[in-house]
Design an enzyme around this catalytic site. Structure first.
Site, PDB file in Angstrom:
ATOM      1  N   GLU A 142       0.844  -1.186   0.000  1.00 55.53           N
ATOM      2  CA  GLU A 142       0.000   0.000   0.000  1.00 55.53           C
ATOM      3  C   GLU A 142       0.882   1.241   0.000  1.00 55.53           C
ATOM      4  O   GLU A 142       1.795   1.365   0.825  1.00 55.53           O
ATOM      5  CB  GLU A 142      -0.918   0.015   1.231  1.00 55.53           C
ATOM      6  CG  GLU A 142      -1.844   1.219   1.205  1.00 55.53           C
ATOM      7  CD  GLU A 142      -2.928   1.157   2.266  1.00 55.53           C
ATOM      8  OE1 GLU A 142      -2.887   0.256   3.120  1.00 55.53           O
ATOM      9  OE2 GLU A 142      -3.802   2.029   2.234  1.00 55.53           O
ATOM     10  N   HIS A 144       0.557   4.530   1.014  1.00 60.83           N
ATOM     11  CA  HIS A 144      -0.293   5.348   1.883  1.00 60.83           C
ATOM     12  C   HIS A 144       0.616   6.384   2.512  1.00 60.83           C
ATOM     13  O   HIS A 144       1.739   6.064   2.901  1.00 60.83           O
ATOM     14  CB  HIS A 144      -0.916   4.420   2.933  1.00 60.83           C
ATOM     15  CG  HIS A 144      -1.868   5.070   3.889  1.00 60.83           C
ATOM     16  ND1 HIS A 144      -1.477   6.022   4.807  1.00 60.83           N
ATOM     17  CD2 HIS A 144      -3.202   4.884   4.083  1.00 60.83           C
ATOM     18  CE1 HIS A 144      -2.536   6.407   5.509  1.00 60.83           C
ATOM     19  NE2 HIS A 144      -3.590   5.739   5.101  1.00 60.83           N
ATOM     20  N   ASP A 174      -2.981   4.485  -2.365  1.00 57.30           N
ATOM     21  CA  ASP A 174      -4.104   5.012  -1.591  1.00 57.30           C
ATOM     22  C   ASP A 174      -4.339   6.441  -2.067  1.00 57.30           C
ATOM     23  O   ASP A 174      -3.393   7.243  -2.121  1.00 57.30           O
ATOM     24  CB  ASP A 174      -3.744   4.975  -0.102  1.00 57.30           C
ATOM     25  CG  ASP A 174      -4.815   5.591   0.771  1.00 57.30           C
ATOM     26  OD1 ASP A 174      -5.599   4.831   1.348  1.00 57.30           O
ATOM     27  OD2 ASP A 174      -4.865   6.837   0.889  1.00 57.30           O
ATOM     28  N   HIS A 259      -6.931   1.940  -3.565  1.00 55.01           N
ATOM     29  CA  HIS A 259      -7.738   2.344  -2.413  1.00 55.01           C
ATOM     30  C   HIS A 259      -8.326   3.731  -2.674  1.00 55.01           C
ATOM     31  O   HIS A 259      -7.579   4.712  -2.741  1.00 55.01           O
ATOM     32  CB  HIS A 259      -6.889   2.380  -1.136  1.00 55.01           C
ATOM     33  CG  HIS A 259      -6.762   1.038  -0.488  1.00 55.01           C
ATOM     34  ND1 HIS A 259      -5.974   0.810   0.617  1.00 55.01           N
ATOM     35  CD2 HIS A 259      -7.347  -0.151  -0.778  1.00 55.01           C
ATOM     36  CE1 HIS A 259      -6.079  -0.460   0.969  1.00 55.01           C
ATOM     37  NE2 HIS A 259      -6.891  -1.072   0.130  1.00 55.01           N
ATOM     38  N   GLU A 294     -13.089   4.011   0.187  1.00 54.39           N
ATOM     39  CA  GLU A 294     -12.605   3.887   1.567  1.00 54.39           C
ATOM     40  C   GLU A 294     -12.852   5.193   2.303  1.00 54.39           C
ATOM     41  O   GLU A 294     -12.050   6.118   2.247  1.00 54.39           O
ATOM     42  CB  GLU A 294     -11.116   3.526   1.583  1.00 54.39           C
ATOM     43  CG  GLU A 294     -10.607   3.274   2.993  1.00 54.39           C
ATOM     44  CD  GLU A 294      -9.137   2.864   3.047  1.00 54.39           C
ATOM     45  OE1 GLU A 294      -8.498   2.747   1.984  1.00 54.39           O
ATOM     46  OE2 GLU A 294      -8.635   2.681   4.163  1.00 54.39           O
TER      47      GLU A 294
END
Lengths: 326, 158
Positions: A142, A144, A174, A259, A294
């Site tokens: 991920e 992020h 993300d 995401h 999300e």
């Protein structure tokens, strides 16, 4: 005229955290709600799977019967590295592998084609590859915040991915790394926590100037930021990044899932995240996987209706993109 | 009228209108007189303050007071799925998971017993979210509630 690529829009159960914790919606209720939200479902291992990191027969039946009953598609399984589980030291690499493998097995047995990895797993990822290859499972780090596209950690991950050179190892960006501004509710929360206004304004300025947390924090502490209020500002760097969505084109071959992080939808748009440009980049690059809505904003919002609005926004951006190509 | 689409819409409205509770470290549960390990005391129900399950090694501290009187945490029993643990043992309990939806019970020995009626309970749970990019951070969550002793529901575990 574009090639008519489409990606699919689903949801992570993480969006429903407030209602789940309030026992408003059970696990099965959330699964049913996914059938109204595109049908793709992503779960967070330690939040939804009783018995995590291992898969119990009971949870396997609970999950699979819901998937069947509501016609869902498992999209991505949220695994955790949890390197700070032990009190006196970090996980060794053997412990990290021992903690991660049952999660990969859980994902495979539940029917997930993709597993989200945290970047902490990088030192053991080569140990995971034989299992991944045996099952055709995709794993993705991920990206992020603070792992923006430009960050040193992301660059190291991309170097490793290029070196290992497997279509089964990639990244899961993300959308929080494509922020144009810090959401108002975070600014209000920092004020409510008692962060003095000059320090808050300076923090926002440093964030906008792409100063990394490791540099910003000493300055903010020097201005008198109290240690117990650090988290109220750290979250700006830990949740929101300032990468350019066009950067998605460069990493497109490595994207195994997306995401769709967002914090609010106001008048049909996410005011703080550059969704229009990101959707255009995904379509230009030919992305054909899933993006999970999300929601991670305040808990007093109806998350179901908010996710609906988020997905409507994404589809509008997709339509606009295709229209602009005709 | 009874079309699949109408049924689906009605079902959605039903789901959206489910009632919930107000999630708190201290839920609206009575204080229950209890006997555990041969001692008399009360059971207090608590919820985990994270969004996910945590092993007990990630519970860094529990602070409790009743009517502003601090409780010695070393005397407590922490009861999860019927199993009793000592707070002092938490650092070693990395394989014992507190599932996010499960309430835990904190047994507080009291002799003489807590008087009938309402009491002010204050609690703080300190958790380590074990995966933050920025490193080990302790999260403090506190709650205060006026809870009533319920003598109709004595818990006895020898």
């Amino acid at each position: 005229m574009s090639t008519a690529t489409e990606f699919r829009v689903g949801v992570t159960l993480h969006s429903f955290t407030a209602e789940y914790l309030a026992s408003k919606w059970s696990f099965e209720d959330m699964m049913e709600l996914c059938s109204y939200l595109g049908g793709g479902v992503e779960i967070v291992g330690p939040a939804h799977q009783r018995g995590f990191p291992r898969l119990t027969h009971e949870f396997e039946r609970q999950f699979k019967s819901s998937v069947e009953r509501y016609g869902l598609t498992p999209t991505s399984y949220g695994s955790y590295a949890d390197p700070f589980t032990l009190v006196d030291r970090d996980f060794t690499l053997d412990e990290l592998a021992d903690y991660t493998m049952p999660q990969l097995e859980s994902a495979v047995n539940l029917g997930f084609p993709v597993v989200r990895l945290q970047y902490f797993a990088a030192p053991i990822v080569e140990r995971l590859m034989p299992f991944v290859e045996a099952h055709g499972l995709k794993i993705g780090y991920e990206l992020h915040a603070p792992l923006t596209l430009e960050s040193a950690r992301t660059q190291q991950l991309l170097e490793q991915i290029t070196r290992i050179d497997s279509p089964l190892l990639g990244v899961i960006p993300d959308m929080g790394i494509f922020a144009r501004s810090v959401p108002q509710f975070r600014i209000a929360a920092a004020r409510a926590r008692g962060v003095p206004e000059p320090i808050l304004q300076r923090a926002l300025r440093l964030w906008e100037d792409d100063v990394i947390l490791e540099t910003a924090l000493p300055e903010l502490l020097g201005m008198g930021l109290e240690p117990d209020k650090v988290l109220a500002l750290e979250v700006m760097w830990g949740s929101f990044g300032r990468s350019d969505p066009k950067g998605l084109l460069e990493i497109m071959p490595h994207i195994v899932h997306m995401h769709g992080k967002y914090f609010s939808i106001v008048d049909g748009d996410e005011p703080d995240i550059r969704y229009r440009e990101a959707v255009a980049a995904l379509l230009t690059g030919g992305y054909e996987g899933w993006i999970s809505s999300e929601y991670e904003g305040p808990g007093d919002v109806s998350s179901f209706e908010s996710v609906q609005a988020h997905q409507t926004m994404i589809r509008r951006h997709m339509d606009d993109y295709h229209r602009s190509r005709h | 009228m009874d079309s699949p689409a109408a049924h689906r819409a009605a079902r959605l409205q039903q789901l959206l209108s489910h009632p919930g509770i107000v999630r708190s470290l201290l839920p609206d549960e009575p204080l229950r007189p209890a006997r555990r390990g041969g001692a008399a005391g009360i059971d207090l129900t608590v919820h985990l303050t994270s969004y996910r399950s945590l092993p007990l090694s990630c519970i860094a501290a529990i602070e409790l007071s009743i009517d502003a009187e601090p409780i010695d945490v070393n005397r407590l029993l922490f009861v999860l799925q019927g199993n009793e643990y000592r707070v002092a043992d938490f650092p070693a309990l990395s394989a014992v998971w507190w599932f996010i939806l499960d309430p835990a019970v904190i047994f507080i020995p009291r002799d003489p017993p807590l008087s009938a009626g309402a009491h002010d309970v204050a609690a703080t749970l300190v958790t380590v979210e074990p995966y933050m990019t920025a490193g080990r951070f302790a999260f403090h969550a506190s709650a205060m509630k006026r809870l009533t002793v319920d003598r109709s529901n004595q818990v006895s575990v020898q």
